[in-house]
Design an enzyme around this catalytic site. Sequence first.
Site, mmCIF file in Angstrom:
data_model
loop_
_atom_site.group_PDB
_atom_site.id
_atom_site.type_symbol
_atom_site.label_atom_id
_atom_site.label_comp_id
_atom_site.label_asym_id
_atom_site.label_seq_id
_atom_site.Cartn_x
_atom_site.Cartn_y
_atom_site.Cartn_z
ATOM 1 N N TYR A 191 5.085 7.003 -10.024
ATOM 2 C CA TYR A 191 6.474 7.413 -10.299
ATOM 3 C C TYR A 191 7.489 6.416 -9.761
ATOM 4 O O TYR A 191 8.682 6.638 -9.825
ATOM 5 C CB TYR A 191 6.762 8.831 -9.768
ATOM 6 N N LYS A 192 7.003 5.295 -9.203
ATOM 7 C CA LYS A 192 7.917 4.254 -8.721
ATOM 8 C C LYS A 192 8.120 3.245 -9.860
ATOM 9 O O LYS A 192 8.832 3.524 -10.795
ATOM 10 C CB LYS A 192 7.356 3.654 -7.442
ATOM 11 N N PHE A 240 3.370 3.388 5.356
ATOM 12 C CA PHE A 240 4.061 4.609 4.916
ATOM 13 C C PHE A 240 3.478 5.809 5.669
ATOM 14 O O PHE A 240 2.277 5.873 5.914
ATOM 15 C CB PHE A 240 3.856 4.756 3.404
ATOM 16 N N ARG A 293 17.847 0.146 1.874
ATOM 17 C CA ARG A 293 16.812 -0.466 1.033
ATOM 18 C C ARG A 293 17.290 -0.514 -0.408
ATOM 19 O O ARG A 293 17.612 0.512 -0.993
ATOM 20 C CB ARG A 293 15.514 0.342 1.149
ATOM 21 N N ASP A 327 -3.336 0.233 -0.523
ATOM 22 C CA ASP A 327 -2.331 1.105 -1.097
ATOM 23 C C ASP A 327 -1.374 0.224 -1.913
ATOM 24 O O ASP A 327 -0.723 -0.668 -1.360
ATOM 25 C CB ASP A 327 -1.579 1.854 0.012
HETATM 26 C C1 LIG Z 1 5.497 6.417 -2.222
HETATM 27 C C2 LIG Z 1 4.314 6.213 -1.361
HETATM 28 C C3 LIG Z 1 3.380 7.232 -1.185
HETATM 29 C C4 LIG Z 1 3.638 8.569 -1.819
HETATM 30 O O1 LIG Z 1 2.626 9.501 -1.677
HETATM 31 P P1 LIG Z 1 2.726 10.851 -2.523
HETATM 32 O O2 LIG Z 1 1.464 11.543 -2.235
HETATM 33 O O3 LIG Z 1 2.885 10.463 -3.964
HETATM 34 O O4 LIG Z 1 3.932 11.600 -2.072
HETATM 35 C C5 LIG Z 1 2.270 6.957 -0.409
HETATM 36 N N1 LIG Z 1 2.077 5.736 0.160
HETATM 37 C C6 LIG Z 1 2.986 4.739 0.007
HETATM 38 C C7 LIG Z 1 2.746 3.405 0.628
HETATM 39 C C8 LIG Z 1 4.131 4.953 -0.750
HETATM 40 O O5 LIG Z 1 5.033 3.983 -0.895
#
Ligand SMILES: *Cc1c(COP(=O)(O)O)cnc(C)c1O
Length: 407
Positions: free
Chosen positions: A233-234, A131, A382, A208
């Site tokens: 929040y996911k 990400f 997705r 992560d």
């Molecule tokens: C959703 C996601 C994030 C989100 O980071 P935020 O700081 O909450 O915006 C980070 N890493 C991964 C792998 C994600 O899927």
Amino acid sequence: MDLRARAAELDATDPLGECRDLFVPAGAGHDAVVAYLDGNSLGRPLRASAERINRLVTHDWGTRLIRSWDEQWMDLPMRLGDRIGSVCLGAVAGQTVVADSTTVLLYKLLRAAVAAASPERPEIVLDSENFPTDRYVAEGVAAETGAELVWLHPDPATGVTVEDVAGAVGPRTGVVLLSHVAYKSAWIADLPEITRVVHEVGGLVLWDLCHSAGVLPVGLDAAGVDLAVGCTYKFLGGGPGAPAFAYVAAQHQGSIRQPIQGWMGHARVFEMGASYEAGEGMRAWISGTPPVLGMVAMEDTVDLIESVGLEAVTAKAVALGDFVVAAVDARLAASGVRVASPRDPGRRGGHVTLAHPRSREVCAQLWGEGVIPDFREPDGIRLGLSPLSTSFAEVAEALLRIEELLG
Ligand SMILES: *Cc1c(COP(=O)(O)O)cnc(C)c1O
């Protein structure tokens, strides 16, 4: 394959089917949601969370006012962290805290791990498919500390393998930063085995868990993971901007220190002392005042996951994913749609990405009709398959619409 008929059969025998009624209904009239397939980006709220947030405003905040800090909020980050740890992460109490955004916690953990590694271990191993925030934070930490980035370039339709990692680590490895579930392909990295390979050469791992927390078993303690971070929040239903969680294995808590030393992480917060002294355990990983309003909703989702069992959640993610793959093979492949996620359900997380050259325009059209997946560069649609809230019927409607738009 009659997608609607097959979906009806699967919904009728879905052991989690009744959970869908626990969520706030998603729109009506011109706002109607036909299929919400983005629960892996922003999970839907539970009705219980709407009530809990209302209670927070009217009672805890509105009536108890600042007394609520003493009564419940000071310990909330650790208490919620322990709940997520025990229900979703395979982590015993005292190692998980809910604090800042994923990005900020990732910085704190990575920066701390780099500082803890010996000068002979300047390398951070990471991959080009991770990400963006993970890659950007690592670039920033490298610029700040002089650490060297060692890039893996996995196949975008799968992900990082044990062999990839084994080939990149060695006596210069400080930290290996990887996602457990790839945000595009949904590839599940072999967390226990990769952790073992990194430890064998003397490095630390930072996982992560954004796309695995709340949908797959993680087993942090069992695998001996050093550090982890993840989103709430996911799949954890914390709501937009809900703070993330950080995990620091008990064995490291005395030796690894976070870089943003703030008053809320102090050993004696209200002493307002002359200089910083790290608080005990995971309190030390808090920096400033935690975002209480954004913290409370996740508790309802964690409670629900505990009540139905994480195994049941994972099993439904597999069933939803298998349904998508079977539908593509039987029907959508004829329109040029490709599965850009692992076919092996044992290696696939809670979403499936479909690839087609016209994905961008198809996604825009779908959103206009209340069918809500995500477009992912360069050519991916997705489909987030959030087991507690997604029905097979929703998935069928989305697939039929994609087929029509491409037909
Ligand atoms: C959703 C996601 C994030 C989100 O980071 P935020 O700081 O909450 O915006 C980070 N890493 C991964 C792998 C994600 O899927």
